[in-house]
Design an enzyme around this catalytic site. Structure first.
Site, PDB file in Angstrom:
ATOM      1  N   ASP A   1     -12.499  -0.924   7.256  1.00  0.00           N
ATOM      2  CA  ASP A   1     -10.465  -0.973   7.191  1.00  0.00           C
ATOM      3  C   ASP A   1     -10.019   0.849   6.253  1.00  0.00           C
ATOM      4  OD1 ASP A   1      -7.973  -1.274   6.472  1.00  0.00           O
ATOM      5  OD2 ASP A   1      -8.454  -3.052   4.923  1.00  0.00           O
TER       6      ASP A   1
ATOM      7  N   GLU B   1      -5.426   3.388  15.304  1.00  0.00           N
ATOM      8  CA  GLU B   1      -4.179   3.423  14.182  1.00  0.00           C
ATOM      9  C   GLU B   1      -4.769   4.475  13.092  1.00  0.00           C
ATOM     10  OE1 GLU B   1      -2.423  -0.411  13.455  1.00  0.00           O
ATOM     11  OE2 GLU B   1      -3.894  -0.137  11.542  1.00  0.00           O
TER      12      GLU B   1
ATOM     13  N   GLU C   1      -6.131 -11.737   7.975  1.00  0.00           N
ATOM     14  CA  GLU C   1      -5.701 -12.018   7.192  1.00  0.00           C
ATOM     15  C   GLU C   1      -4.120 -13.232   6.430  1.00  0.00           C
ATOM     16  OE1 GLU C   1      -5.342  -7.675   5.735  1.00  0.00           O
ATOM     17  OE2 GLU C   1      -7.390  -6.781   5.430  1.00  0.00           O
TER      18      GLU C   1
ATOM     19  N   GLU D   1      -4.777   4.554   0.922  1.00  0.00           N
ATOM     20  CA  GLU D   1      -4.807   3.390   0.427  1.00  0.00           C
ATOM     21  C   GLU D   1      -6.456   3.144  -0.392  1.00  0.00           C
ATOM     22  OE1 GLU D   1      -4.716  -0.378   2.801  1.00  0.00           O
ATOM     23  OE2 GLU D   1      -5.670  -1.939   1.412  1.00  0.00           O
TER      24      GLU D   1
ATOM     25  N   ARG E   1       0.966  -1.101  -0.322  1.00  0.00           N
ATOM     26  CA  ARG E   1       0.187  -0.081   0.071  1.00  0.00           C
ATOM     27  C   ARG E   1       1.034   1.188   0.303  1.00  0.00           C
ATOM     28  NH1 ARG E   1      -4.005  -3.021  -2.130  1.00  0.00           N
ATOM     29  NH2 ARG E   1      -3.906  -4.649  -0.206  1.00  0.00           N
TER      30      ARG E   1
ATOM     31  N   LYS F   1       0.601  -8.369  14.055  1.00  0.00           N
ATOM     32  CA  LYS F   1      -0.736  -8.572  13.194  1.00  0.00           C
ATOM     33  C   LYS F   1      -0.949 -10.133  13.440  1.00  0.00           C
ATOM     34  CE  LYS F   1      -2.972  -7.979   8.921  1.00  0.00           C
ATOM     35  NZ  LYS F   1      -2.298  -7.682   7.259  1.00  0.00           N
TER      36      LYS F   1
ATOM     37  N   LYS G   1      -8.139  -0.238  14.219  1.00  0.00           N
ATOM     38  CA  LYS G   1      -8.732   0.750  13.596  1.00  0.00           C
ATOM     39  C   LYS G   1      -9.197   1.546  13.912  1.00  0.00           C
ATOM     40  CE  LYS G   1      -6.456  -1.471   9.428  1.00  0.00           C
ATOM     41  NZ  LYS G   1      -5.819  -2.544   8.406  1.00  0.00           N
TER      42      LYS G   1
HETATM   43  C1  GCV Z   1      -0.942  -4.334   5.478  1.00  0.00           C
HETATM   44  C2  GCV Z   1      -5.904  -4.169   4.576  1.00  0.00           C
HETATM   45  C3  GCV Z   1      -5.049  -3.722   3.487  1.00  0.00           C
HETATM   46  C4  GCV Z   1      -3.304  -4.357   3.835  1.00  0.00           C
HETATM   47  C5  GCV Z   1      -3.079  -4.558   5.304  1.00  0.00           C
HETATM   48  C6  GCV Z   1      -4.211  -4.122   5.924  1.00  0.00           C
HETATM   49  C7  GCV Z   1      -3.892  -4.322   7.503  1.00  0.00           C
HETATM   50  O1  GCV Z   1      -7.112  -4.993   4.561  1.00  0.00           O
HETATM   51  O2  GCV Z   1      -5.558  -3.858   2.519  1.00  0.00           O
HETATM   52  O3  GCV Z   1      -2.902  -4.304   2.756  1.00  0.00           O
HETATM   53  O4  GCV Z   1      -2.211  -5.474   5.392  1.00  0.00           O
HETATM   54  O5  GCV Z   1      -5.572  -3.746   6.082  1.00  0.00           O
HETATM   55  O6  GCV Z   1      -4.121  -3.241   8.140  1.00  0.00           O
HETATM   56  O7  GCV Z   1      -3.214  -5.270   7.785  1.00  0.00           O
END
Ligand code: GCV
Length: 685
Positions: free
Chosen positions: A374, A396, A295, A402, A170, A291, A369
């Site tokens: 997101d 955050e 994901e 992005e 990103r 993290k 976040k």
């Molecule tokens: C670093 C979103 C972004 C991902 C990012 C993720 C995160 O999904 O598209 O690129 O990963 O957030 O904050 O961990």
């Protein structure tokens, strides 16, 4: 100490001009310690450029600027110094602390006081913002202290070029300033210059690698620790601590252990010993960022443990060294079935984390976040921030754009961040800023790369600057911050038409986030971007995907029902008054209506317009505003640096093309779905 400024990169908010006021004075610096040497080197550089002088001994002709550590002030100093100290004592408010400072002016002398060296450095940068006005009429000592102890930037930089995400995940400003195709970059001058810029806007912590930790990056923790240490050496002179993103599976992937179970003794011992080695090499190391179970990243769920178990494992290893673990709350099911209406991604972080409140060790910072999804252009505040009084939390933000135009579109984000920080609940005056200040501070994903303008779009520098300043003082107004940034970056007084320059930059930038919102996804519904890339329109791009990001548009209406009465129940995660406000479309604010409700196209907004007419109108308005911005920018030819002008012109051309595409796709889509014509008869395609 500070080294020569790199010549291949834009000076951003620290061109030599901003040091003119300081650099043309006779300066006395009192105190010692690493960061005092940085201050002296900065002042020496400024004086060499602008004709002033610097000395560190009290004896000598009367100085016009005194920068002093309070403990270093002895007898025989200038009388103005004693007067400022006395004022500070009378003003009360306790010590200035690790990073605070006070400024005063008596007679012909300006005095900067700090308890500790970092305060002197931040005070010096405050003087650059004040310019000559710090040396005008007298003023009594005024203390300044940061609201947040930790003001941090996370870099999503990869050491190896990732086959899909590239060097910087990103990232929209070229390659990484730290890493290049598997190795540390050798041009460390750029890192030092970056550290200087960050300190000047108040940042004091940086993570140097992506939270998605791949194979090579995992080894930064152990065999490649020297690379991290080299970066720490560049950041240290500006009071910035380095943090590292680590993989939860490190004991398995780096040491060959059979498990990474947080309750396993061998795993705990491995983290303790590894962390000891990190601190032996980098004594002021900040800590880990993780993290986990998100994901595809490994985490405690694989071992039947929860996130408190996982975070506490690392916290235990870091505690003896004073380090912290930033444990991200971005945990959700990214393998959803779009047919399943019972799963709501917005609920996920709260469902996973709120029940764990009170179980995290003191040196765990749960990093949330700011919105529940997101980093969309518009989201409500994440209810997690309201729900964990017994946990230290960091909020955050995403400076990298992005979902907000990827540094091809002008999108000044401070107005939104400011709204989020001021968001409050309960009669006790709780706010997002308060939670962050009492807990782990503010964190943002950096927007910087190896681009000669740092951020790709030169105007995106303002977001980086504003983030740092808001982390220092969340009460600062976005327009005021833009004033600061404009004065420092463009020094309008040296241009042929200072007022036009200032006014035009404000006209282009002040409302640019709302402009971006107008031509993209409407009323808080989010996404509608190209999958994967997240740039440009694709209304149904995520509609049947596994990511849980739906808008549910049909012929009758659009939006996600997140109510307790008939939807996913997400509104119930908020405290009052918001749980009630969001529950009903009658009270829900227009800008997040489609985030919380599925409504008919003819639903009338508080603005008096129907949802469908709002969609048409805002999309036409948004594009018109970009057209106006392009014209305004043209009028600045000759008033700003030619290279900056050319780069912004090129970006605005793309912004206009893309905004028109958004307008036409969104309007055509909703016209075709709803069959409702535009009340003004404009072309909908
Ligand atoms: C670093 C979103 C972004 C991902 C990012 C993720 C995160 O999904 O598209 O690129 O990963 O957030 O904050 O961990």
């Amino acid at each position: 100490m500070t080294g020569p400024a790199p010549t291949d990169v834009h000076p951003a908010w620290l061109p030599p001009e901003v040091f003119r006021a300081v650099g043309s004075r006779h300066c006395l610096v009192l105190g010692a310690g690493g960061l005092v040497d940085t201050v002296v080197a900065e002042v020496e550089r400024a004086c060499a450029e602008h004709g002033g002088s610097v000395r560190r001994e009290v004896e000598g002709p009367p100085p016009s600027l005194v920068l002093a550590l309070v403990p270093a002030v002895g007898d025989g100093g200038p009388a103005e110094l004693d007067a400022a100290l006395a004022e500070l004592e009378t003003a009360g408010g306790g010590p200035l602390g690790a990073e605070g400072y006070a400024l005063a002016r008596h007679g012909e002398v300006t005095v900067l006081l700090a308890d500790q060296p970092a305060g002197l450095l931040y005070g010096l940068f405050h003087l650059t913002r004040l310019g000559e006005s710090a040396f005008g009429a007298p003023y009594a000592a005024q203390p300044h202290r940061p609201a947040m102890r930790r003001r941090m930037l996370d870099h999503w930089d990869n050491v190896d070029v990732h086959p899909v995400m590239g060097q910087v995940e990103r990232g929209y400003a070229g390659g990484s300033i730290f890493w290049q195709a598997g190795h540390p970059r050798r041009d460390r001058g750029r890192v030092r210059a970056y550290a200087r810029l960050l300190a000047a806007c108040g940042i004091n912590a940086v993570t140097v690698n992506n939270v998605n930790v791949h194979a090579t990056e995992a080894r930064l923790l152990t065999e490649r620790l020297d690379d991290v240490a080299e970066l720490a050496d560049e950041f240290r002179p500006y009071g910035i601590r380095v943090h590292l993103s680590v993989t939860f599976a490190a004991p398995v992937v780096l040491a060959g252990l059979s498990t990474a179970d947080p309750l396993d003794d061998a795993v705990r011992a491995w983290w303790a010993q590894t962390t000891r080695a990190v601190y032996a090499r980098i004594p002021d190391f900040g800590g880990y960022v993780v993290k986990a179970d998100s994901e595809g990243q490994p985490g405690p769920f694989s071992y039947g443990r929860d996130h408190a178990d996982g975070a506490n494992l690392l916290a235990e290893a870091l505690a003896p060294h004073g380090g912290v673990v930033h444990w991200r709350a971005f945990v959700y099911n990214h393998r959803q079935d779009w047919r399943d209406r019972s799963t709501d991604r917005a609920r996920a972080a709260f469902d996973h984390f709120a029940p764990l409140d009170g179980r995290f060790r003191d040196n765990v910072i749960v990093q949330v976040k700011h919105g529940p999804m997101d980093f969309q252009t518009r989201e409500p505040v994440s209810p997690v921030i309201t729900a964990m009084p017994g946990t230290r939390m960091a909020v955050e933000f995403q400076v990298t754009q992005e979902y907000t135009g990827q540094q091809r579109h002008v999108c000044y984000l401070a107005p939104w961040w400011s709204e989020v920080l001021r968001f409050g609940w309960s009669d006790d005056g709780h706010t997002v800023a308060g939670v962050a200040a009492d807990g782990g501070g503010l964190v943002a994903v950096s927007n910087v790369g190896d681009d000669p303008f740092w951020t790709g779009h030169p105007l995106a520098q303002a977001n980086l600057y504003a983030f740092g300043r808001l982390a220092w003082d969340p009460q600062l107004r976005p327009a005021e911050l833009l004033d600061e940034w404009i004065e420092l970056t463009f020094h309008p007084d040296t241009s042929a038409d200072p007022d036009l320059l200032r006014r035009t930059l404000h006209e282009i930038m002040d409302d640019s986030w709302r402009t971006y919102e107008r031509y993209t996804a409407p009323l808080g519904v989010g996404f509608m971007v190209r999958p994967g890339l997240h740039y440009g329109p694709d209304v149904d791009g995520y509609e049947y995907s596994r990511w849980g990001t739906y808008h549910f548009a049909d012929r009758d209406g659009v939006g996600v029902d997140r109510t307790r009465a008939t939807g996913t129940g997400f509104t119930g995660q908020y405290p009052r008054p918001w749980s009630r406000v969001y529950e009903s479309p009658d009270t829900c604010p227009d800008e997040v209506l489609l985030f919380f409700h599925h409504v008919p196209y003819e639903h009338v907004l508080h603005s008096g317009r129907t949802v469908i007419q709002h969609i048409y109108d805002t999309h036409f308005d948004g594009v018109a505003e970009v057209e106006a911005a392009c014209l305004r920018w043209k009028s600045l030819v000759g008033l700003v640096d030619a290279a900056v002008h050319a780069r912004v012109t090129e970006r605005l051309d793309e912004q206009l093309r893309c905004a028109r595409e958004w307008r036409d796709q969104i309007n055509a889509y909703f016209h075709r779905k709803s069959g409702v014509p535009d009340a003004h008869g404009r072309l909908l395609h």
